[in-house]
Design a protein around this motif. Structure first.
Motif, PDB file in Angstrom:
ATOM      1  N   THR A 220     -70.974  68.258  -7.133  1.00  0.00           N
ATOM      2  CA  THR A 220     -70.196  69.487  -7.285  1.00  0.00           C
ATOM      3  C   THR A 220     -68.713  69.186  -7.481  1.00  0.00           C
ATOM      4  O   THR A 220     -68.030  69.850  -8.270  1.00  0.00           O
ATOM      5  N   HIS A 221     -68.219  68.177  -6.772  1.00  0.00           N
ATOM      6  CA  HIS A 221     -66.789  67.851  -6.841  1.00  0.00           C
ATOM      7  C   HIS A 221     -66.419  67.154  -8.145  1.00  0.00           C
ATOM      8  O   HIS A 221     -65.349  67.415  -8.713  1.00  0.00           O
ATOM      9  N   PRO A 223     -68.441  66.855 -11.402  1.00  0.00           N
ATOM     10  CA  PRO A 223     -69.649  67.081 -12.217  1.00  0.00           C
ATOM     11  C   PRO A 223     -69.696  66.251 -13.493  1.00  0.00           C
ATOM     12  O   PRO A 223     -70.771  66.078 -14.075  1.00  0.00           O
ATOM     13  N   GLY A 240     -73.336  66.690 -12.975  1.00  0.00           N
ATOM     14  CA  GLY A 240     -73.706  68.108 -13.021  1.00  0.00           C
ATOM     15  C   GLY A 240     -75.146  68.306 -13.459  1.00  0.00           C
ATOM     16  O   GLY A 240     -75.875  69.131 -12.880  1.00  0.00           O
ATOM     17  N   LEU A 243     -77.466  67.345 -10.611  1.00  0.00           N
ATOM     18  CA  LEU A 243     -77.533  68.371  -9.569  1.00  0.00           C
ATOM     19  C   LEU A 243     -78.478  69.503  -9.980  1.00  0.00           C
ATOM     20  O   LEU A 243     -79.310  69.954  -9.174  1.00  0.00           O
ATOM     21  N   CYS A 274     -73.200  71.450  -1.661  1.00  0.00           N
ATOM     22  CA  CYS A 274     -72.500  72.217  -2.705  1.00  0.00           C
ATOM     23  C   CYS A 274     -71.581  73.269  -2.094  1.00  0.00           C
ATOM     24  O   CYS A 274     -70.432  73.448  -2.542  1.00  0.00           O
ATOM     25  N   THR A 278     -67.186  73.207  -1.866  1.00  0.00           N
ATOM     26  CA  THR A 278     -66.596  74.301  -2.646  1.00  0.00           C
ATOM     27  C   THR A 278     -65.767  75.236  -1.777  1.00  0.00           C
ATOM     28  O   THR A 278     -64.604  75.538  -2.089  1.00  0.00           O
TER      29      THR A 278
END
Length: 305
Positions: A220-221, A223, A240, A243, A274, A278
């Motif tokens: 997530t950080h 991608p 990404g 994931l 995730c 975020t």
């Protein structure tokens, strides 16, 4: 006659020079022997206080002696050079990597305990998670340190070590440890929820849920990072895409009730990772000020992250 006398005197001069040269070499040899004996004796009487490898040499060691004391036995054997290399490698690690080494060591120790017959009942009770067990809360954390096979342990620890530098640089070692353990708890909670819904009582073990949280946070950080499969390094894909594929695969496993993996725990760990990277850290870790100030006063502020 004169030439013979001159020749004889020249020979005498040469012999005298040769004798003086021999005596000089002999005296130098004696001094060297005496000096080496003194240096060996002095070395035995001194204590080594620091030993560092010389640059570009795995065997030559720059040794600093103390004035008094006896030498350590480790300094007299050749493997001491390897110990210096290991020590240099350990001090080159970041604080998060050192902490992850502790997690890996704990997993190895728990894996060894599972192989002891006398500890089987204890390990089943406290290091496996099931909603039908007598103990349900503490095993949600402890089960994340259990592995059912050597390859299970090796792959999980390899993935954990590979993704540690990326997420460790963002969170820091203290927050990473809290994140890792919390991810394991949320993975166990997701597993409990699905087992209660499906009337399943089979216990679960493994660090995969917590590691999935780490993987979800990294993907997530960053991608756009390029990833590859362990045994197939020539196959690459973005973080990404990985994931999305993992979320789809684990969701399908939960819906179809696949039994080979605990897909509910994997999915719970992924979603927690995730969420935390975020928005979760803003609602939890960023509001820890008072507690952390007291903790740092007691322990001291961390040097590195």
């Amino acid at each position: 006659m004169a030439s013979s006398i001159f020749q004889s005197s020249l020979n005498v001069t040469r012999r005298n020079n040769a004798n003086r040269c021999f005596l000089q070499h002999y005296r130098n040899f004696q001094r060297a022997e005496k000096g080496s004996e003194v240096s060996r004796k002095t070395a035995k009487e001194k204590r080594i206080i620091r030993a560092n490898l010389e640059s570009k040499s795995p065997e030559k060691i720059d040794v600093v002696y103390a004035r008094n004391g006896r030498p350590s036995f480790r300094t007299l054997i050749r493997p001491f050079g390897f110990a210096c290399l290991l020590n240099r490698w350990y001090h080159s690690l970041s604080g998060t990597q050192k902490m992850v080494l502790g997690i890996i060591a704990t997993n190895v120790a728990v894996f060894a305990c599972w192989r002891v017959p006398a500890l089987q009942m204890f390990m089943i009770r406290w290091f496996s998670a099931s909603p039908a067990a007598q103990a349900t809360c503490l095993p949600m954390v402890l089960s994340t340190f259990s592995q059912f096979s050597f390859w299970h342990l090796a792959i999980n620890m390899y993935v954990l070590w590979s993704f540690t530098p990326t997420i460790g640089a963002v969170l820091g070692r203290e927050q990473f440890l809290a994140f890792y353990l919390t991810g394991g708890v949320w993975a166990s909670f997701a597993s409990y929820a699905v087992k209660v819904a499906t009337s399943s009582v089979h216990p679960s073990i493994g660090a995969s849920g917590a590691i999935m949280a780490v993987l979800g946070a990294v993907c997530t950080h960053v991608p756009d990072a390029t990833l590859s499969i362990i045994l197939l390094p020539f196959i690459t894909f973005s973080a990404g895409a990985a994931l999305k594929g993992l979320v789809a695969f684990e969701s399908l496993g939960v819906i179809l009730r696949w039994k080979f993996f605990d897909h509910a725990a994997h999915l719970g760990g992924l979603l927690f990772g995730c969420y935390y990277v975020t928005d979760g850290h803003k609602r939890t870790w960023d509001h820890r000020g008072r507690f952390m100030e007291r903790w740092h006063k007691f322990r001291g502020k961390p040097v590195d992250s």
